[in-house]
Design a protein around this motif. Structure first.
Motif, mmCIF file in Angstrom:
data_model
loop_
_atom_site.group_PDB
_atom_site.id
_atom_site.type_symbol
_atom_site.label_atom_id
_atom_site.label_comp_id
_atom_site.label_asym_id
_atom_site.label_seq_id
_atom_site.Cartn_x
_atom_site.Cartn_y
_atom_site.Cartn_z
ATOM 1 N N ALA A 248 13.212 1.951 11.406
ATOM 2 C CA ALA A 248 13.882 2.218 10.130
ATOM 3 C C ALA A 248 13.214 1.456 8.991
ATOM 4 O O ALA A 248 13.287 1.870 7.830
ATOM 5 C CB ALA A 248 15.356 1.844 10.225
ATOM 6 N N LEU B 205 10.202 1.374 8.397
ATOM 7 C CA LEU B 205 9.050 2.124 7.906
ATOM 8 C C LEU B 205 9.323 2.706 6.524
ATOM 9 O O LEU B 205 8.400 2.923 5.744
ATOM 10 C CB LEU B 205 8.683 3.244 8.881
ATOM 11 C CG LEU B 205 8.078 2.800 10.206
ATOM 12 C CD1 LEU B 205 7.928 3.997 11.128
ATOM 13 C CD2 LEU B 205 6.751 2.121 9.987
ATOM 14 N N CYS B 206 10.589 2.972 6.234
ATOM 15 C CA CYS B 206 10.978 3.493 4.923
ATOM 16 C C CYS B 206 11.191 2.322 3.984
ATOM 17 O O CYS B 206 12.313 1.931 3.674
ATOM 18 C CB CYS B 206 12.255 4.318 5.025
ATOM 19 S SG CYS B 206 12.119 5.697 6.158
ATOM 20 N N GLY B 207 10.098 1.735 3.537
ATOM 21 C CA GLY B 207 10.194 0.577 2.666
ATOM 22 C C GLY B 207 9.310 0.735 1.453
ATOM 23 O O GLY B 207 8.760 1.800 1.187
ATOM 24 N N ASN B 208 9.151 -0.347 0.731
ATOM 25 C CA ASN B 208 8.355 -0.288 -0.487
ATOM 26 C C ASN B 208 6.981 -0.951 -0.296
ATOM 27 O O ASN B 208 6.390 -1.441 -1.231
ATOM 28 C CB ASN B 208 9.100 -0.970 -1.636
ATOM 29 C CG ASN B 208 9.401 -2.418 -1.334
ATOM 30 O OD1 ASN B 208 9.114 -2.905 -0.255
ATOM 31 N ND2 ASN B 208 9.990 -3.103 -2.300
ATOM 32 N N HIS B 209 6.474 -0.941 0.945
ATOM 33 C CA HIS B 209 5.154 -1.505 1.193
ATOM 34 C C HIS B 209 4.101 -0.404 1.075
ATOM 35 O O HIS B 209 4.383 0.767 1.296
ATOM 36 C CB HIS B 209 5.097 -2.182 2.568
ATOM 37 C CG HIS B 209 5.559 -1.332 3.699
ATOM 38 N ND1 HIS B 209 6.878 -1.212 4.042
ATOM 39 C CD2 HIS B 209 4.871 -0.538 4.548
ATOM 40 C CE1 HIS B 209 6.986 -0.381 5.063
ATOM 41 N NE2 HIS B 209 5.781 0.055 5.388
ATOM 42 N N GLU B 210 2.896 -0.813 0.714
ATOM 43 C CA GLU B 210 1.842 0.165 0.462
ATOM 44 C C GLU B 210 0.809 0.224 1.571
ATOM 45 O O GLU B 210 0.193 1.252 1.784
ATOM 46 C CB GLU B 210 1.144 -0.167 -0.857
ATOM 47 C CG GLU B 210 2.066 -0.080 -2.056
ATOM 48 C CD GLU B 210 1.383 -0.502 -3.338
ATOM 49 O OE1 GLU B 210 0.163 -0.720 -3.320
ATOM 50 O OE2 GLU B 210 2.085 -0.630 -4.344
ATOM 51 N N ASN C 134 2.981 -0.895 8.867
ATOM 52 C CA ASN C 134 3.437 0.230 9.691
ATOM 53 C C ASN C 134 2.931 0.110 11.120
ATOM 54 O O ASN C 134 3.657 0.404 12.071
ATOM 55 C CB ASN C 134 2.968 1.551 9.092
ATOM 56 C CG ASN C 134 3.642 1.850 7.777
ATOM 57 O OD1 ASN C 134 4.660 1.266 7.446
ATOM 58 N ND2 ASN C 134 3.063 2.758 7.029
#
Length: 73
Positions: free
Chosen positions: A34, A36-41, A46
């Protein structure tokens, strides 16, 4: 007081609840996925999240297979 109680090693104690441990590992793996749905680029985060989730699931499945085959008590 110490003379009346038997001395045991940690591996002689009863194990914890197996089912709750399995459920906890699966819930933890789902929580990692869950994230994985974040604000990382970057993709490094991942890869770590997916790798750790897969590792937890492989451990749970491997434990279940070993117990079914009687190779683990």
């Amino acid at each position: 007081m110490a003379g009346s109680e038997p001395v045991t090693s940690p591996d002689q104690h009863k194990p914890g609840h197996r089912k709750s441990g399995r459920i906890g590992a699966v819930v933890s793996a789902l929580a990692l996925l869950a994230m994985l749905c974040g604000n990382h680029e970057g993709m490094v985060e991942n890869i770590w999240l997916i790798g750790l989730a897969v590792l937890l699931l492989v451990i749970v499945i491997g434990d279940a297979v070993l117990r079914r085959n009687g190779l683990r008590s």
